[in-house]
Motif scaffolding. Structure first.
Motif, short mmCIF file in Angstrom:
data_model
loop_
_atom_site.label_atom_id
_atom_site.label_comp_id
_atom_site.label_asym_id
_atom_site.label_seq_id
_atom_site.Cartn_x
_atom_site.Cartn_y
_atom_site.Cartn_z
N LEU A 59 27.32 30.03 44.86
CA LEU A 59 27.45 31.48 44.78
C LEU A 59 26.10 32.13 44.44
CD1 LEU A 59 30.83 31.77 42.87
CD2 LEU A 59 30.45 32.04 45.32
N THR A 60 25.82 33.22 45.15
CA THR A 60 24.65 34.02 44.80
C THR A 60 25.04 34.94 43.64
OG1 THR A 60 25.32 35.65 46.45
CG2 THR A 60 23.77 33.95 47.15
N GLU A 61 24.20 35.83 43.28
CA GLU A 61 24.49 36.72 42.16
C GLU A 61 25.77 37.51 42.43
OE1 GLU A 61 22.44 40.37 39.60
OE2 GLU A 61 21.36 39.36 41.23
N VAL A 62 26.69 37.46 41.49
CA VAL A 62 27.98 38.13 41.65
C VAL A 62 27.86 39.57 41.17
CG1 VAL A 62 30.41 38.13 41.01
CG2 VAL A 62 29.20 35.96 41.35
N THR A 63 28.18 40.49 42.06
CA THR A 63 28.09 41.91 41.69
C THR A 63 29.46 42.50 41.41
OG1 THR A 63 28.17 42.52 44.04
CG2 THR A 63 25.99 42.23 43.05
N THR A 64 30.51 41.89 41.92
CA THR A 64 31.85 42.42 41.71
C THR A 64 32.34 42.06 40.32
OG1 THR A 64 32.34 42.16 44.06
CG2 THR A 64 34.21 42.46 42.59
N THR A 65 32.89 43.02 39.64
CA THR A 65 33.41 42.80 38.29
C THR A 65 34.86 43.27 38.23
OG1 THR A 65 32.50 44.95 37.63
CG2 THR A 65 31.19 42.98 37.13
N TYR A 66 35.58 42.74 37.28
CA TYR A 66 36.97 43.11 37.06
C TYR A 66 37.13 43.63 35.64
CZ TYR A 66 37.73 40.38 41.31
OH TYR A 66 37.68 39.88 42.58
N TYR A 67 38.07 44.57 35.48
CA TYR A 67 38.20 45.25 34.19
C TYR A 67 39.64 45.28 33.70
CZ TYR A 67 33.53 47.11 35.29
OH TYR A 67 32.20 47.24 35.60
N LEU A 68 39.77 45.27 32.38
CA LEU A 68 41.03 45.58 31.70
C LEU A 68 40.72 46.57 30.59
CD1 LEU A 68 42.91 42.16 31.28
CD2 LEU A 68 43.71 44.14 32.58
N HIS A 69 41.76 47.19 30.06
CA HIS A 69 41.57 48.15 28.97
C HIS A 69 41.90 47.49 27.63
CE1 HIS A 69 41.05 51.19 31.98
NE2 HIS A 69 42.28 51.02 32.46
N ASP A 70 41.12 47.82 26.62
CA ASP A 70 41.42 47.31 25.29
C ASP A 70 42.42 48.23 24.58
OD1 ASP A 70 40.02 49.54 24.48
OD2 ASP A 70 38.24 48.43 23.84
N GLN A 71 42.68 47.97 23.31
CA GLN A 71 43.68 48.73 22.58
C GLN A 71 43.30 50.20 22.42
OE1 GLN A 71 43.93 45.93 19.18
NE2 GLN A 71 46.13 45.90 19.57
N ASP A 72 42.01 50.51 22.52
CA ASP A 72 41.56 51.89 22.40
C ASP A 72 41.49 52.61 23.74
OD1 ASP A 72 41.23 51.57 19.65
OD2 ASP A 72 39.23 50.72 19.92
N GLY A 73 41.89 51.88 24.81
CA GLY A 73 41.89 52.49 26.14
C GLY A 73 40.55 52.39 26.86
N LYS A 74 39.58 51.71 26.27
CA LYS A 74 38.27 51.57 26.90
C LYS A 74 38.28 50.40 27.90
CE LYS A 74 35.82 53.30 22.83
NZ LYS A 74 34.80 52.99 21.78
N SER A 75 37.55 50.59 29.01
CA SER A 75 37.46 49.53 30.01
C SER A 75 36.56 48.41 29.52
CB SER A 75 36.91 50.09 31.33
OG SER A 75 37.83 50.97 31.93
N VAL A 76 37.04 47.21 29.64
CA VAL A 76 36.29 46.04 29.21
C VAL A 76 36.07 45.13 30.42
CG1 VAL A 76 36.27 44.01 27.73
CG2 VAL A 76 37.25 46.15 26.89
N GLU A 77 34.82 44.81 30.69
CA GLU A 77 34.52 43.91 31.81
C GLU A 77 34.91 42.49 31.44
OE1 GLU A 77 30.59 42.09 34.08
OE2 GLU A 77 30.48 44.12 33.22
N LEU A 78 35.67 41.85 32.32
CA LEU A 78 36.11 40.48 32.07
C LEU A 78 34.94 39.52 32.27
CD1 LEU A 78 39.63 40.41 33.78
CD2 LEU A 78 38.98 41.19 31.50
N SER A 79 34.80 38.60 31.35
CA SER A 79 33.70 37.63 31.44
C SER A 79 34.00 36.57 32.49
CB SER A 79 33.47 36.96 30.08
OG SER A 79 34.64 36.29 29.65
#
Length: 544
Positions: free
Chosen positions: A281-301
């Motif tokens: 794989l080359t550099e991955v630019t696509t990211t996936y997100y979920l929201h934490d308990q405060d409603g903020k978007s968190v990028e999945l590692s």
């Protein structure tokens, strides 16, 4: 009732009521009638005795720093008599779910005819098929926040009602969940009782099946492939275009909506993304997100490897790390046995090795079974070195040591295990709802052999060629009719043991199993190089 009492495990710990399971077992005939009256009354009135609703919480160490409370798993000890009642209620619920075909086909936890191995076989079947076509997969491993402890009781009862369970059972379960109390015991010191306002009682008989029912509809809210084992959840999709990644993010958003509705939150910092491909794989630019308990978007590692139901899988669907981990663990246990026992005879060694060491080398082996000589030898060396610890056998070569112990090679056992898995899939031992279509029966008219021959599909990459669904075909097709038509798994095992009684591989892992076809040509189930195989040169005092 008498049967339940006689099957009580006398070695289990008593609950808060102090009634020891050994007493229940030994007094089964006397207690059967009064307990039947109590159980019937409890079910008819929907009232659960208070002593059955008390949990004694003890902490079991998992791993890591022993001073960190987060590294301990809380286990609840409840009344043994109450658990007998739970078994009766559980049986009613399970029968209702099965009779009405209500279980999700994607849930493999605590359901008869499904297992961790079967789920992994099905997932790897899809992954290797995609990789064989040159495709790629994005997989997201989801992590619930204290799943069992967060299930809200009222919402759980709503789901039980939606599945059409009887009012009597629902009323009993409702009472069972409410007004519960628990206390914590550490080093003989007890806390005061505290009320339990949410969550499914861990350590109970009903707990797992109630949780499975609570998240049973989760796979229906997404389009991506979803697999669950209780709360262990993963979703994945074949990635061809950027649009596919957007669809996968949409599915994550839908899962987030489901979790908000049913108050079962995901832990975004513990959810992992693994991109699977044969290519670098080359550099991955696509990211996936979920929201934490405060409603903020968190990028999945992102992760290059994850432990999936006990099997370490990397982003190339290789199992080198898993094999090495299991070999290290097996060697460590074997070393502990050597240091604990000053003398090992043949019988004690066999019992200890088969009970404590071999299971680590054979768990879910159909999923990760090696096909290279290097990995085959790495695994076999554990048993090879271990058998040298028996003083009476240390001067024998490895095949003769195994014959003396009546222990086959680990490679032979993997081959045998493969055939057992095929038998379970074809003959309905596994739930037919989830394995339908896994194998295709051969449409070629058979003039010899058995009537359950399988069709072998063409493959491009070695990973697919040597995966379970392909590597087993030739061996299975050459089994005798009396084996494949056996009436039970036990009878099948007896039949193939008889058929392979004189196979050289049974005690010599460097041998090949030859499969005779109508043209009298020989095939081998593994690929080996032409290098000369070194003799056993393990010194007598070498430690595992």
């Amino acid at each position: 009732m008498l049967g339940l009492l006689l099957n009580v495990n006398p070695n289990k710990a008593p609950g808060p009521d102090g009634i020891h399971p050994k007493a229940l077992k030994e007094l089964a005939e006397i207690l059967a009638k009064p307990l039947t009256i109590i159980f019937n009354t409890s079910l008819q009135t929907g009232i659960v005795p208070d002593l059955w609703k008390i949990g004694n919480i003890i902490a079991l160490f998992k791993k890591g720093d022993k001073s960190d409370p987060g590294n301990y798993r809380p286990v609840s000890l409840t009344s043994v008599v109450g658990k007998l009642m739970e078994k009766i209620v559980r049986k009613v619920i399970v029968n209702h779910m099965i009779k009405n075909d209500l279980y999700s086909k994607k849930q493999f936890g605590f359901i008869s005819g499904r297992s961790t191995t079967l789920q992994l076989l099905l997932v790897m079947e899809e992954w290797t098929e995609i990789l064989d076509k040159g495709g790629a997969i994005d997989t997201i491993y989801m992590d619930f926040m204290k799943a069992f402890d967060k299930v809200p009781h009222k919402r759980l009862i709503t789901k039980l009602e939606s599945y059409g369970l009887s009012n009597q059972i629902i009323k009993w379960v409702d009472n069972f969940l409410n007004e519960r109390n628990q206390k914590v015991t550490v080093n003989g010191n007890e806390s005061s009782n505290r009320p339990v306002t949410s969550g499914i009682p861990q350590g109970s008989v009903l707990g797992p099946i109630l949780f499975v029912i609570y998240i049973n509809d989760l796979p229906e809210c997404v389009e991506a492939n979803t697999y669950l084992f209780a709360d262990d959840t993963k979703i994945f999709r074949e990635i061809k275009t950027e649009e596919d990644r957007k669809h996968l993010q949409d599915d994550l958003d839908k899962l987030q909506q489901w979790s908000d509705t049913w108050l079962l939150k995901f832990h975004p910092n513990k959810c992992k993304v693994m991109s699977i491909s044969n290519k670098r794989l080359t550099e991955v630019t696509t990211t996936y997100y979920l929201h934490d308990q405060d409603g903020k978007s968190v990028e999945l590692s992102r992760s290059e490897g994850e432990k999936d139901l006990g099997v370490m899988v990397d982003d190339k669907v290789n199992f080198d790390k898993h094999i090495q981990q299991q070999v290290n663990k097996a060697n460590s246990i074997m070393g502990l046995i050597r240091r604990t026992y000053t003398f090992l005879d043949e019988t004690s060694f066999r019992y200890l090795f088969q009970a404590l060491v071999r299971p680590h080398l054979e768990y879910a082996e159909a999923v990760w079974s090696p096909f290279t000589k290097k990995d085959i030898d790495t695994i076999e060396k554990v048993q090879k070195r271990a058998t040298k610890l028996i003083p009476s056998l240390k001067n024998m070569d490895y095949p003769n040591r195994l014959k003396k112990l009546k222990m086959p090679t680990l490679q032979y056992r993997r081959l045998r295990g493969d055939m057992i898995e095929v038998y379970k899939i074809i003959n309905g031992i596994y739930d037919h709802k989830v394995v339908t279509g896994f194998f295709e029966l051969s449409d070629v008219e058979q003039t010899r052999g058995h009537n359950k021959k399988l069709r072998k599909l063409s493959c491009k990459i070695n990973k697919r060629k040597n995966y379970f669904s392909n590597r087993v075909i030739d061996v299975w097709n050459n089994l005798p009719q009396e084996a494949v038509s056996a009436k039970s798994v036990k009878n099948f095992e007896i039949a193939i043991d008889k058929h392979w009684e004189n196979q050289e591989m049974k005690y010599n892992h460097n041998a090949n199993i030859e499969l005779k076809t109508r043209r009298k040509r020989s095939y081998t189930i593994i690929q080996r190089d032409d290098d000369k195989i070194e003799a056993d040169k393990v010194v007598d005092d070498q430690r595992p």
